[in-house]
Design an enzyme around this catalytic site. Structure first.
Site, mmCIF file in Angstrom:
data_model
loop_
_atom_site.group_PDB
_atom_site.id
_atom_site.type_symbol
_atom_site.label_atom_id
_atom_site.label_comp_id
_atom_site.label_asym_id
_atom_site.label_seq_id
_atom_site.Cartn_x
_atom_site.Cartn_y
_atom_site.Cartn_z
ATOM 1 N N LYS A 181 0.951 -0.954 0.113
ATOM 2 C CA LYS A 181 -0.052 0.203 -0.446
ATOM 3 C C LYS A 181 0.948 1.342 -0.124
ATOM 4 C CE LYS A 181 -4.634 1.341 2.490
ATOM 5 N NZ LYS A 181 -5.170 1.181 3.555
ATOM 6 N N ARG B 17 -25.910 -3.514 7.593
ATOM 7 C CA ARG B 17 -25.390 -4.634 8.091
ATOM 8 C C ARG B 17 -25.591 -5.981 9.123
ATOM 9 N NH1 ARG B 17 -19.776 -4.284 4.140
ATOM 10 N NH2 ARG B 17 -20.798 -6.277 3.223
ATOM 11 N N GLU C 94 -19.572 -6.567 11.541
ATOM 12 C CA GLU C 94 -20.652 -5.844 11.847
ATOM 13 C C GLU C 94 -21.656 -6.546 12.185
ATOM 14 O OE1 GLU C 94 -18.474 -3.140 8.854
ATOM 15 O OE2 GLU C 94 -19.269 -5.026 8.489
#
Length: 643
Positions: free
Chosen positions: A285, A399, A371
């Site tokens: 990254k 969610r 979640e």
């Protein structure tokens, strides 16, 4: 002003068709120019930088090898898609990223045929790509489904649910695991690249298929023994046993920045009859831009910045961010209450839980992008006497709605929901807007729902939630910085279901919930200047309603206007239901509800979004004046009829 980057090869590429006309040995230069262009573009617009830098070579290789857009390329989450946008016909607009009328910061179907599936939430790519692959298979079309998913997104159960179902797609499904955190892979080099090329080659797969057919003619016991031996050997070398168990042919790990490694593997996978296939690619990254490589967050999300120095634009000092107020308040409360703990779903800094974690690391739980698990885990903690705070963005809590209903509310467990990013969110757009939490929570039995009007109220609500043990309780607060009000040294425990009158009047009453209180007060100033005495109440609670306060105001005012930064079905609906049930509107009272419109509002400057939604002071004033004009017209007509 930064000088435009010198990109002679990239200038020749407007679509992947142009890209595929290049020679393989030109792709290294193209990738370098693409990285330079992306850095320059994000420096002027802000946005997600580090994740896109990490997939530049992968983006080039995928579009070079596969036949996009016939092959459907799905980027998980989508914050790494800027290089993809540049080479799929959107380079001329790339500096409009996340601005009103400009390009979305995520993939978006309405934007390009090269964005076959919109994204912004995690872990949806494999399911979507599987859908494309199976649809093409059923319709006898040649296209594949290609999912690019980061290792962070693999922490969500949805990814594995999709993989478990992937065998139906056959060789039409390709999953590319972009591992940029070294959370799975060991360091890679020439040996692993050689092995990846070997095990993905048609020769190897042909021999493997032939051997598999031969072994099946042997005894079942021998067949199983040989199969396990191959699986164990490849698993030891590549770490792919888990994916093999889910029905994928695993290839990797390979260096995602080395085009000499990427291209032959992708070509082998493209041409194979085996499938589905998972290619494990290791990337860095922030790759190729030193300030990002050296930053702790790899410049994941950045404001405008100086390309040469990497220095980020700094806004003028202002009030603290809401998430920091929450995190610091909770950390302070936990000093004297060992039952308090905090849960985040891979968003510690975004929710302020990182502040809590520094003070109380053993009571902080980052469960990954999960979640559903976070909510039920909190329910278990609450059932055993802890005081858990589930700090989750409004748009992500969607969610886990079944868990909120089934595991928390039905059992009346005292889980505390700290709902960040409630309401409109500016540049992140519709996918991250917390538009629905008032509606989907206030409808649930046993749930208490609060909304903070400012950062001081957030302190009080955090403390109130900590002290509330009678069932689930939620408090919502917006993205960004507070309003600048002083923070209380000692928090106050709010009385459940009780609001406050901020300004007293006689003719018009504005009932505000949450973040629009300041605009309600501005509207009251304008109305007072027009001779209309105006009350402003901060209801604080969407559930339970302060029925005594609402009834008093309805009996003593001509017009009631509710204002909330949430969708239809929230505060306004509950107030209207209460008024209808009690007959408070029978005497000609005018009730108007202002809320988010029944549409998804695109990314833009927040104030422009509020104007579009009709939630700024001028729209509040206009609503009141129209209601009074209608009321006056009705009275005049009635008097004329009686005459």
């Amino acid at each position: 002003m930064n000088q435009p980057p010198h990109t002679p090869l990239l200038d020749l590429v407007n679509t992947p068709d142009d890209l595929r006309r290049l020679k393989p040995e030109q792709l290294r230069q193209l990738a370098d120019e693409l990285r330079t262009e992306m850095i320059d573009a994000v420096s002027t617009s802000g946005g997600h930088l580090g994740s896109g830098l990490g997939v530049v070579e992968l983006t080039v290789a995928i579009h070079y090898v596969f036949n996009t857009p016939e092959d459907k390329l799905v980027w998980d989450v989508g914050h790494q898609c800027y290089p993809h946008k540049i080479i799929t016909g959107r380079r001329d607009r790339i500096r409009t990223l996340r601005q009103g009328g400009g390009l979305s910061g995520f993939t978006k179907r309405s934007e390009s045929e090269y964005d076959p599936f919109g994204a912004a939430h995690s872990s949806t790519s494999i399911s979507a790509a599987l859908g494309f692959a199976v649809a093409n298979k059923l319709q006898n079309r040649p296209g594949r489904g290609i999912a690019v998913i980061g290792d962070g997104s693999m922490s969500a159960g949805m990814a594995y649910e999709a993989m478990n179902n992937a065998a139906q797609a056959g060789n039409r499904l390709v999953v590319i695991l972009n591992d940029n955190d070294m959370s799975i892979a060991p360091p890679v080099g020439g040996l692993s690249a050689y092995l990846a090329r070997m095990v993905s080659s048609s020769e190897y797969l042909g021999i493997r298929s032939l051997a598999s057919r031969a072994v099946k003619k042997m005894s079942r016991r021998l067949h199983d023994t040989i199969g396990k031996a191959e699986e164990f050997t490849r698993g030891m070398v590549t770490g792919g046993t888990l994916f093999e168990e889910l029905g994928f042919y695993y290839v990797g790990p390979i260096d995602g920045h080395n085009l000499d490694h990427l291209l032959p593997v992708l070509e082998n996978v493209r041409d194979t009859s085996e499938g589905p296939v998972l290619i494990h690619v290791v990337t860095e990254k922030g790759k190729g831009y030193a300030p990002a490589e050296n930053s702790a967050d790899k410049y994941h999300g950045v404001p405008k910045f100086n390309v040469i120095t990497g220095e980020k634009a700094k806004s003028a000092p202002s009030a603290p961010a809401y998430q920091d107020v929450f995190g610091l308040t909770l950390a302070k409360l936990a000093e004297t209450d060992e039952r308090i703990c905090a849960i985040t779903a891979a968003m510690p800094s975004g929710t302020g839980v990182d502040k809590f974690a520094k003070a109380h690391p053993t009571r902080t739980f980052d469960v990954g992008i999960a979640e559903q698990h976070a909510v039920t885990f909190a329910a278990g903690l609450a059932a055993e006497g802890m005081r858990p705070f589930a700090a989750i963005y409004s748009t992500f809590l969607q969610r886990a709605y079944d868990q909120v209903v089934h595991d928390v509310c039905i059992q009346n467990l005292p889980v505390r929901f700290a709902i960040d990013r409630a309401g409109l969110v500016g540049a992140d757009g519709a996918t991250h807007a917390g538009s629905f939490d008032i509606t989907y929570l206030a409808t649930l039995p046993n749930m208490v729902v609060m909304a903070a009007a400012d950062e001081a109220e957030l302190v009080h609500m955090t403390y109130t939630a900590a002290e509330y043990d009678d069932g689930p309780i939620a408090f919502r607060y917006p993205r960004g910085n507070g309003t600048g009000v002083p923070l209380p040294e000692v928090p106050v425990k709010l009385e459940i279901g009780k609001g406050r009158v901020v300004r007293e009047g006689t003719k018009v009453a504005i009932l505000s919930l949450g973040s629009r209180l300041a605009e309600a007060l501005k509207a009251a100033d304008t109305l007072e200047a027009k001779g209309l005495s105006t009350t402003v109440a901060d209801l604080r609670f969407a559930k339970p309603l302060d029925e005594d306060l609402i009834a008093r105001l309805m009996r003593s005012h001509e017009v009631i206007v509710t204002v909330e930064e949430g969708a239809v079905g929230g505060l306004g609906a509950h107030v209207l239901t209460f008024a209808s049930d009690t007959g408070l509107t029978d005497n000609g009272l005018k009730v108007r509800t202002l809320r988010l419109p029944d549409t998804f509002i695109d990314h833009d400057d927040p104030m422009k979004q509020y104007d579009e939604a009709g939630l700024n002071a001028p729209q509040i004033v206009d609503t009141v004046l129209k209601a009074l004009k209608h009321n006056s017209a009705g009275i005049a007509a009635g008097e004329e009829a009686r005459a």
